[in-house]
Motif scaffolding. Structure first.
Motif, PDB file in Angstrom:
ATOM      1  N   ILE A 179      10.634  61.201  33.485  1.00  0.00           N
ATOM      2  CA  ILE A 179      10.908  59.891  33.537  1.00  0.00           C
ATOM      3  C   ILE A 179      10.557  58.990  32.387  1.00  0.00           C
ATOM      4  CG2 ILE A 179      10.744  57.800  35.085  1.00  0.00           C
ATOM      5  CD1 ILE A 179      10.557  59.596  37.604  1.00  0.00           C
ATOM      6  N   ILE A 180      11.039  58.225  31.647  1.00  0.00           N
ATOM      7  CA  ILE A 180      10.606  57.708  30.668  1.00  0.00           C
ATOM      8  C   ILE A 180      10.350  56.107  30.952  1.00  0.00           C
ATOM      9  CG2 ILE A 180      11.196  56.568  28.260  1.00  0.00           C
ATOM     10  CD1 ILE A 180      13.222  59.048  28.490  1.00  0.00           C
ATOM     11  N   PRO A 181       9.038  55.632  31.034  1.00  0.00           N
ATOM     12  CA  PRO A 181       8.781  54.307  31.270  1.00  0.00           C
ATOM     13  C   PRO A 181       9.293  53.412  30.112  1.00  0.00           C
ATOM     14  CG  PRO A 181       6.726  55.347  30.738  1.00  0.00           C
ATOM     15  CD  PRO A 181       8.087  56.234  30.603  1.00  0.00           C
ATOM     16  N   ILE A 182      10.031  52.264  30.674  1.00  0.00           N
ATOM     17  CA  ILE A 182      10.592  51.121  29.728  1.00  0.00           C
ATOM     18  C   ILE A 182      10.230  49.875  30.154  1.00  0.00           C
ATOM     19  CG2 ILE A 182      12.417  52.699  29.087  1.00  0.00           C
ATOM     20  CD1 ILE A 182      14.178  50.690  30.788  1.00  0.00           C
ATOM     21  N   LYS A 187      19.261  61.151  31.936  1.00  0.00           N
ATOM     22  CA  LYS A 187      18.076  60.443  31.431  1.00  0.00           C
ATOM     23  C   LYS A 187      17.634  59.669  32.573  1.00  0.00           C
ATOM     24  CE  LYS A 187      17.036  57.111  27.620  1.00  0.00           C
ATOM     25  NZ  LYS A 187      17.540  56.478  26.571  1.00  0.00           N
ATOM     26  N   PHE A 188      16.391  59.670  32.689  1.00  0.00           N
ATOM     27  CA  PHE A 188      15.667  59.061  33.877  1.00  0.00           C
ATOM     28  C   PHE A 188      14.818  57.939  33.067  1.00  0.00           C
ATOM     29  CE2 PHE A 188      17.158  62.918  35.958  1.00  0.00           C
ATOM     30  CZ  PHE A 188      17.298  62.522  37.463  1.00  0.00           C
ATOM     31  N   VAL A 189      14.771  56.877  33.817  1.00  0.00           N
ATOM     32  CA  VAL A 189      13.871  55.573  33.374  1.00  0.00           C
ATOM     33  C   VAL A 189      13.397  55.045  34.436  1.00  0.00           C
ATOM     34  CG1 VAL A 189      14.998  55.541  30.862  1.00  0.00           C
ATOM     35  CG2 VAL A 189      15.731  54.029  32.741  1.00  0.00           C
ATOM     36  N   LYS A 190      12.161  54.477  34.410  1.00  0.00           N
ATOM     37  CA  LYS A 190      11.549  53.765  35.320  1.00  0.00           C
ATOM     38  C   LYS A 190      11.170  52.330  34.607  1.00  0.00           C
ATOM     39  CE  LYS A 190       6.681  55.413  34.925  1.00  0.00           C
ATOM     40  NZ  LYS A 190       5.558  56.068  35.758  1.00  0.00           N
ATOM     41  N   ILE A 191      11.357  51.340  35.477  1.00  0.00           N
ATOM     42  CA  ILE A 191      10.881  49.931  34.979  1.00  0.00           C
ATOM     43  C   ILE A 191      10.606  49.123  36.044  1.00  0.00           C
ATOM     44  CG2 ILE A 191      13.374  49.143  35.251  1.00  0.00           C
ATOM     45  CD1 ILE A 191      12.752  47.224  32.901  1.00  0.00           C
ATOM     46  N   ILE A 192       9.493  47.996  35.913  1.00  0.00           N
ATOM     47  CA  ILE A 192       8.950  47.327  37.042  1.00  0.00           C
ATOM     48  C   ILE A 192       9.955  46.356  37.132  1.00  0.00           C
ATOM     49  CG2 ILE A 192       7.212  45.786  37.548  1.00  0.00           C
ATOM     50  CD1 ILE A 192       5.258  47.181  35.712  1.00  0.00           C
ATOM     51  N   SER A 193      10.315  46.252  38.691  1.00  0.00           N
ATOM     52  CA  SER A 193      11.484  45.534  39.049  1.00  0.00           C
ATOM     53  C   SER A 193      11.650  44.162  38.375  1.00  0.00           C
ATOM     54  CB  SER A 193      11.497  45.516  40.740  1.00  0.00           C
ATOM     55  OG  SER A 193      10.277  44.845  40.940  1.00  0.00           O
ATOM     56  N   THR A 194      10.360  43.289  38.134  1.00  0.00           N
ATOM     57  CA  THR A 194      10.604  42.058  38.001  1.00  0.00           C
ATOM     58  C   THR A 194      10.587  41.954  36.436  1.00  0.00           C
ATOM     59  OG1 THR A 194       8.271  41.762  38.154  1.00  0.00           O
ATOM     60  CG2 THR A 194       9.687  41.117  39.777  1.00  0.00           C
ATOM     61  N   ASP A 195      10.239  43.117  35.865  1.00  0.00           N
ATOM     62  CA  ASP A 195      10.421  43.281  34.383  1.00  0.00           C
ATOM     63  C   ASP A 195      12.061  43.279  33.943  1.00  0.00           C
ATOM     64  OD1 ASP A 195       7.637  43.106  33.831  1.00  0.00           O
ATOM     65  OD2 ASP A 195       7.467  45.132  33.147  1.00  0.00           O
ATOM     66  N   CYS A 196      12.767  44.010  34.664  1.00  0.00           N
ATOM     67  CA  CYS A 196      14.017  44.164  34.594  1.00  0.00           C
ATOM     68  C   CYS A 196      14.757  43.000  35.157  1.00  0.00           C
ATOM     69  CB  CYS A 196      14.421  45.483  35.485  1.00  0.00           C
ATOM     70  SG  CYS A 196      16.189  45.850  34.996  1.00  0.00           S
ATOM     71  N   ILE A 197      14.558  42.277  36.287  1.00  0.00           N
ATOM     72  CA  ILE A 197      15.392  41.298  36.959  1.00  0.00           C
ATOM     73  C   ILE A 197      14.373  40.282  37.573  1.00  0.00           C
ATOM     74  CG2 ILE A 197      16.863  40.743  38.704  1.00  0.00           C
ATOM     75  CD1 ILE A 197      17.854  43.750  38.638  1.00  0.00           C
ATOM     76  N   PRO A 198      14.278  39.406  36.607  1.00  0.00           N
ATOM     77  CA  PRO A 198      13.149  38.014  37.030  1.00  0.00           C
ATOM     78  C   PRO A 198      13.342  37.892  38.558  1.00  0.00           C
ATOM     79  CG  PRO A 198      13.935  37.613  35.037  1.00  0.00           C
ATOM     80  CD  PRO A 198      14.863  38.684  35.584  1.00  0.00           C
ATOM     81  N   ASN A 199      12.226  37.734  39.506  1.00  0.00           N
ATOM     82  CA  ASN A 199      12.350  37.424  40.718  1.00  0.00           C
ATOM     83  C   ASN A 199      12.829  38.331  41.671  1.00  0.00           C
ATOM     84  OD1 ASN A 199      10.812  34.767  40.270  1.00  0.00           O
ATOM     85  ND2 ASN A 199      13.085  34.053  39.306  1.00  0.00           N
TER      86      ASN A 199
END
Length: 163
Positions: free
Chosen positions: A13-16, A64-76
């Motif tokens: 899993i790639i952190p983005i 491809k698996f990536v992970k992203i902190i939810s609010t970094d991807c979609i504010p609020n």
């Protein structure tokens, strides 16, 4: 002679970050399926799903698996929707799964794999293409699931039952 399929190899899993999303997800090559987990640290449900996806990422390195902190991807983005899985292919969103419950009562790598492959060849072992890959993955998942159930049943019947 079997045709050797050249596919991208990921395997983890790639952190983005939010600024990476367009390049890493929306602009991924058209033959690459991308599984995105929106998460936050400190949420047990996110940890459970992350463990399942980590196992799947090693088993299906052409996905491809990536992970992203939810609010970094979609504010609020609402925490009540965590974890959320987004599936992309050819620059477009193909599916989304909100909450751990969408993967069954007990979230297992096999259960997650079954949900992800219900309608599209999302998971790819790098050995096949398209529908052949989807069928091979589903067959492998079914086999592992049955083996796991049998193993658990045998462990339950080892004579240490409290009945």
């Amino acid at each position: 002679m079997k045709k050797v399929v050249k596919m991208a190899k990921f395997g983890s899993i790639i952190p983005i970050s939010g600024s990476d999303f367009l390049h890493e997800v929306s602009q991924a090559p058209p033959d690459v399926w991308v599984v995105v987990i929106l998460y936050k640290d400190g949420y047990p449900e996110c940890g459970v799903l992350m463990q399942c996806l980590e196992e799947l990422a090693t088993m299906y390195p052409a996905t491809k698996f990536v992970k992203i902190i939810s609010t970094d991807c979609i504010p609020n983005y609402p925490d009540r929707n965590l974890p959320t899985v987004l599936v992309y292919n050819n620059g477009a969103g193909k599916a989304n799964y909100v909450g751990l419950h969408t993967f069954g009562r007990r979230c297992t790598p096999e259960g997650v794999a079954m949900v992800l492959c219900q309608s599209d060849p999302v998971l790819n072992d790098g050995q096949n293409e398209g529908e052949a890959s989807r069928e091979a993955v589903l067959e492998g998942v079914r086999k592992r699931f049955i083996e796991k159930v049998i193993s658990q049943h045998e462990n339950d019947d080892d004579g240490s039952s409290s009945d």
